[in-house]
Design a protein around this motif. Sequence first.
Motif, PDB file in Angstrom:
ATOM      1  N   SER A  42       1.882   1.503  11.031  1.00 10.66           N
ATOM      2  CA  SER A  42       1.658   2.307   9.827  1.00 10.66           C
ATOM      3  C   SER A  42       2.691   1.967   8.754  1.00 10.66           C
ATOM      4  CB  SER A  42       1.723   3.784  10.185  1.00 10.66           C
ATOM      5  OG  SER A  42       1.624   4.573   9.037  1.00 10.66           O
ATOM      6  N   VAL A  43       3.950   1.859   9.155  1.00 13.48           N
ATOM      7  CA  VAL A  43       4.997   1.491   8.196  1.00 13.48           C
ATOM      8  C   VAL A  43       4.731   0.095   7.651  1.00 13.48           C
ATOM      9  CG1 VAL A  43       7.455   0.986   7.911  1.00 13.48           C
ATOM     10  CG2 VAL A  43       6.735   3.010   9.175  1.00 13.48           C
ATOM     11  N   LEU A  44       4.351  -0.826   8.524  1.00 12.43           N
ATOM     12  CA  LEU A  44       4.049  -2.189   8.080  1.00 12.43           C
ATOM     13  C   LEU A  44       2.920  -2.172   7.048  1.00 12.43           C
ATOM     14  CD1 LEU A  44       4.459  -5.234   8.255  1.00 12.43           C
ATOM     15  CD2 LEU A  44       2.937  -5.236  10.243  1.00 12.43           C
ATOM     16  N   ALA A  45       1.897  -1.388   7.296  1.00 12.16           N
ATOM     17  CA  ALA A  45       0.775  -1.293   6.352  1.00 12.16           C
ATOM     18  C   ALA A  45       1.236  -0.771   4.994  1.00 12.16           C
ATOM     19  CB  ALA A  45      -0.320  -0.396   6.921  1.00 12.16           C
ATOM     20  N   GLN A  46       2.160   0.181   5.005  1.00  5.91           N
ATOM     21  CA  GLN A  46       2.669   0.718   3.742  1.00  5.91           C
ATOM     22  C   GLN A  46       3.551  -0.296   3.020  1.00  5.91           C
ATOM     23  OE1 GLN A  46       4.574   4.449   4.586  1.00  5.91           O
ATOM     24  NE2 GLN A  46       2.745   5.294   5.518  1.00  5.91           N
ATOM     25  N   VAL A  47       4.401  -0.961   3.780  1.00  2.31           N
ATOM     26  CA  VAL A  47       5.342  -1.909   3.173  1.00  2.31           C
ATOM     27  C   VAL A  47       4.610  -3.113   2.594  1.00  2.31           C
ATOM     28  CG1 VAL A  47       7.257  -3.477   3.677  1.00  2.31           C
ATOM     29  CG2 VAL A  47       7.288  -1.162   4.587  1.00  2.31           C
ATOM     30  N   VAL A  48       3.581  -3.593   3.289  1.00  4.89           N
ATOM     31  CA  VAL A  48       2.881  -4.797   2.827  1.00  4.89           C
ATOM     32  C   VAL A  48       2.110  -4.536   1.529  1.00  4.89           C
ATOM     33  CG1 VAL A  48       0.678  -4.599   4.055  1.00  4.89           C
ATOM     34  CG2 VAL A  48       1.711  -6.845   3.711  1.00  4.89           C
ATOM     35  N   ARG A  49       1.830  -3.281   1.229  1.00  4.09           N
ATOM     36  CA  ARG A  49       1.129  -2.950  -0.026  1.00  4.09           C
ATOM     37  C   ARG A  49       2.038  -3.006  -1.245  1.00  4.09           C
ATOM     38  NH1 ARG A  49      -0.979   1.619   3.139  1.00  4.09           N
ATOM     39  NH2 ARG A  49      -2.857   0.862   4.123  1.00  4.09           N
ATOM     40  N   ASP A  50       3.342  -3.033  -1.016  1.00  2.00           N
ATOM     41  CA  ASP A  50       4.282  -3.100  -2.136  1.00  2.00           C
ATOM     42  C   ASP A  50       4.096  -4.440  -2.839  1.00  2.00           C
ATOM     43  OD1 ASP A  50       6.954  -3.943  -3.393  1.00  2.00           O
ATOM     44  OD2 ASP A  50       7.270  -1.811  -2.968  1.00  2.00           O
ATOM     45  N   PRO A  51       3.971  -4.441  -4.163  1.00  2.00           N
ATOM     46  CA  PRO A  51       3.755  -5.705  -4.881  1.00  2.00           C
ATOM     47  C   PRO A  51       4.913  -6.687  -4.729  1.00  2.00           C
ATOM     48  CG  PRO A  51       3.944  -3.864  -6.427  1.00  2.00           C
ATOM     49  CD  PRO A  51       3.977  -3.291  -5.050  1.00  2.00           C
ATOM     50  N   HIS A  52       6.064  -6.200  -4.315  1.00  2.00           N
ATOM     51  CA  HIS A  52       7.221  -7.080  -4.145  1.00  2.00           C
ATOM     52  C   HIS A  52       7.513  -7.360  -2.679  1.00  2.00           C
ATOM     53  CE1 HIS A  52       7.906  -6.572  -8.391  1.00  2.00           C
ATOM     54  NE2 HIS A  52       7.880  -5.261  -8.232  1.00  2.00           N
ATOM     55  N   ALA A  53       6.521  -7.142  -1.814  1.00  2.00           N
ATOM     56  CA  ALA A  53       6.718  -7.369  -0.382  1.00  2.00           C
ATOM     57  C   ALA A  53       7.067  -8.838  -0.133  1.00  2.00           C
ATOM     58  CB  ALA A  53       5.457  -7.004   0.390  1.00  2.00           C
ATOM     59  N   PRO A  54       8.109  -9.092   0.656  1.00  2.00           N
ATOM     60  CA  PRO A  54       8.493 -10.474   0.943  1.00  2.00           C
ATOM     61  C   PRO A  54       7.419 -11.195   1.756  1.00  2.00           C
ATOM     62  CG  PRO A  54      10.133  -8.917   1.795  1.00  2.00           C
ATOM     63  CD  PRO A  54       8.988  -8.131   1.256  1.00  2.00           C
ATOM     64  N   ALA A  55       7.424 -12.491   1.664  1.00  2.00           N
ATOM     65  CA  ALA A  55       6.436 -13.314   2.368  1.00  2.00           C
ATOM     66  C   ALA A  55       6.477 -13.085   3.875  1.00  2.00           C
ATOM     67  CB  ALA A  55       6.654 -14.788   2.055  1.00  2.00           C
ATOM     68  N   THR A  56       7.655 -12.834   4.431  1.00  2.00           N
ATOM     69  CA  THR A  56       7.742 -12.620   5.877  1.00  2.00           C
ATOM     70  C   THR A  56       6.981 -11.369   6.302  1.00  2.00           C
ATOM     71  OG1 THR A  56       9.869 -11.493   5.569  1.00  2.00           O
ATOM     72  CG2 THR A  56       9.936 -13.809   6.215  1.00  2.00           C
ATOM     73  N   ILE A  57       6.979 -10.351   5.453  1.00  2.40           N
ATOM     74  CA  ILE A  57       6.232  -9.125   5.752  1.00  2.40           C
ATOM     75  C   ILE A  57       4.737  -9.388   5.657  1.00  2.40           C
ATOM     76  CG2 ILE A  57       5.741  -6.784   4.950  1.00  2.40           C
ATOM     77  CD1 ILE A  57       8.395  -7.138   6.389  1.00  2.40           C
ATOM     78  N   VAL A  58       4.333 -10.104   4.633  1.00  7.74           N
ATOM     79  CA  VAL A  58       2.917 -10.435   4.468  1.00  7.74           C
ATOM     80  C   VAL A  58       2.437 -11.255   5.664  1.00  7.74           C
ATOM     81  CG1 VAL A  58       1.243 -11.639   3.020  1.00  7.74           C
ATOM     82  CG2 VAL A  58       3.060 -10.284   1.960  1.00  7.74           C
ATOM     83  N   GLN A  59       3.236 -12.226   6.089  1.00  4.62           N
ATOM     84  CA  GLN A  59       2.864 -13.057   7.250  1.00  4.62           C
ATOM     85  C   GLN A  59       2.761 -12.224   8.521  1.00  4.62           C
ATOM     86  OE1 GLN A  59       5.999 -15.953   7.094  1.00  4.62           O
ATOM     87  NE2 GLN A  59       4.915 -17.241   5.621  1.00  4.62           N
ATOM     88  N   LEU A  60       3.719 -11.311   8.732  1.00  3.40           N
ATOM     89  CA  LEU A  60       3.683 -10.458   9.912  1.00  3.40           C
ATOM     90  C   LEU A  60       2.427  -9.584   9.887  1.00  3.40           C
ATOM     91  CD1 LEU A  60       4.988  -9.380  12.498  1.00  3.40           C
ATOM     92  CD2 LEU A  60       6.311  -7.790  11.065  1.00  3.40           C
ATOM     93  N   ALA A  61       2.134  -8.989   8.754  1.00  4.65           N
ATOM     94  CA  ALA A  61       0.956  -8.132   8.632  1.00  4.65           C
ATOM     95  C   ALA A  61      -0.327  -8.923   8.902  1.00  4.65           C
ATOM     96  CB  ALA A  61       0.896  -7.486   7.250  1.00  4.65           C
ATOM     97  N   LEU A  62      -0.405 -10.127   8.359  1.00  6.85           N
ATOM     98  CA  LEU A  62      -1.587 -10.963   8.600  1.00  6.85           C
ATOM     99  C   LEU A  62      -1.707 -11.326  10.076  1.00  6.85           C
ATOM    100  CD1 LEU A  62      -1.509 -13.365   5.517  1.00  6.85           C
ATOM    101  CD2 LEU A  62      -3.225 -11.610   6.051  1.00  6.85           C
ATOM    102  N   ALA A  63      -0.592 -11.671  10.702  1.00  2.00           N
ATOM    103  CA  ALA A  63      -0.603 -12.037  12.127  1.00  2.00           C
ATOM    104  C   ALA A  63      -1.068 -10.878  13.008  1.00  2.00           C
ATOM    105  CB  ALA A  63       0.767 -12.511  12.558  1.00  2.00           C
ATOM    106  N   LEU A  64      -0.739  -9.654  12.593  1.00  2.00           N
ATOM    107  CA  LEU A  64      -1.102  -8.473  13.384  1.00  2.00           C
ATOM    108  C   LEU A  64      -2.414  -7.848  12.946  1.00  2.00           C
ATOM    109  CD1 LEU A  64       2.391  -6.757  13.716  1.00  2.00           C
ATOM    110  CD2 LEU A  64       1.288  -8.399  15.229  1.00  2.00           C
ATOM    111  N   GLY A  65      -3.012  -8.386  11.888  1.00  2.00           N
ATOM    112  CA  GLY A  65      -4.264  -7.826  11.393  1.00  2.00           C
ATOM    113  C   GLY A  65      -4.083  -6.476  10.718  1.00  2.00           C
ATOM    114  N   VAL A  66      -2.893  -6.257  10.161  1.00  2.83           N
ATOM    115  CA  VAL A  66      -2.589  -4.994   9.470  1.00  2.83           C
ATOM    116  C   VAL A  66      -2.825  -5.200   7.985  1.00  2.83           C
ATOM    117  CG1 VAL A  66      -0.762  -3.377   8.886  1.00  2.83           C
ATOM    118  CG2 VAL A  66      -0.920  -4.309  11.204  1.00  2.83           C
ATOM    119  N   THR A  67      -3.596  -4.293   7.391  1.00  2.00           N
ATOM    120  CA  THR A  67      -3.855  -4.397   5.955  1.00  2.00           C
ATOM    121  C   THR A  67      -3.465  -3.138   5.243  1.00  2.00           C
ATOM    122  OG1 THR A  67      -6.109  -3.634   6.260  1.00  2.00           O
ATOM    123  CG2 THR A  67      -5.753  -6.003   6.230  1.00  2.00           C
TER     124      THR A  67
END
Length: 67
Positions: A42-67
């Motif tokens: 849930s936290v990952l889903a919230q953090v990845v929505r931030d327009p300034h989310a770092p690439a590592t967070i975006v990659q982690l979210a994509l790897a886990l299927g979190v949107t």
Amino acid sequence: MATPVAALMADRADDPASAGRALVDADRTAPAEVRHRPAARSVLAQVVRDPHAPATIVQLALALGVT
């Protein structure tokens, strides 16, 4: 050592960068904590929505299927 709890606390403090770092660190040391705990996802889903989310967070979210 970062934990999903640290990520949750940082997210609650409106600090998405710290929450993201804590999640990435936790995924490196204890991947099951991030990959299987609903609170961490849930936290990952919230953090990845931030327009300034770092690439590592975006990659982690994509790897886990979190949107």
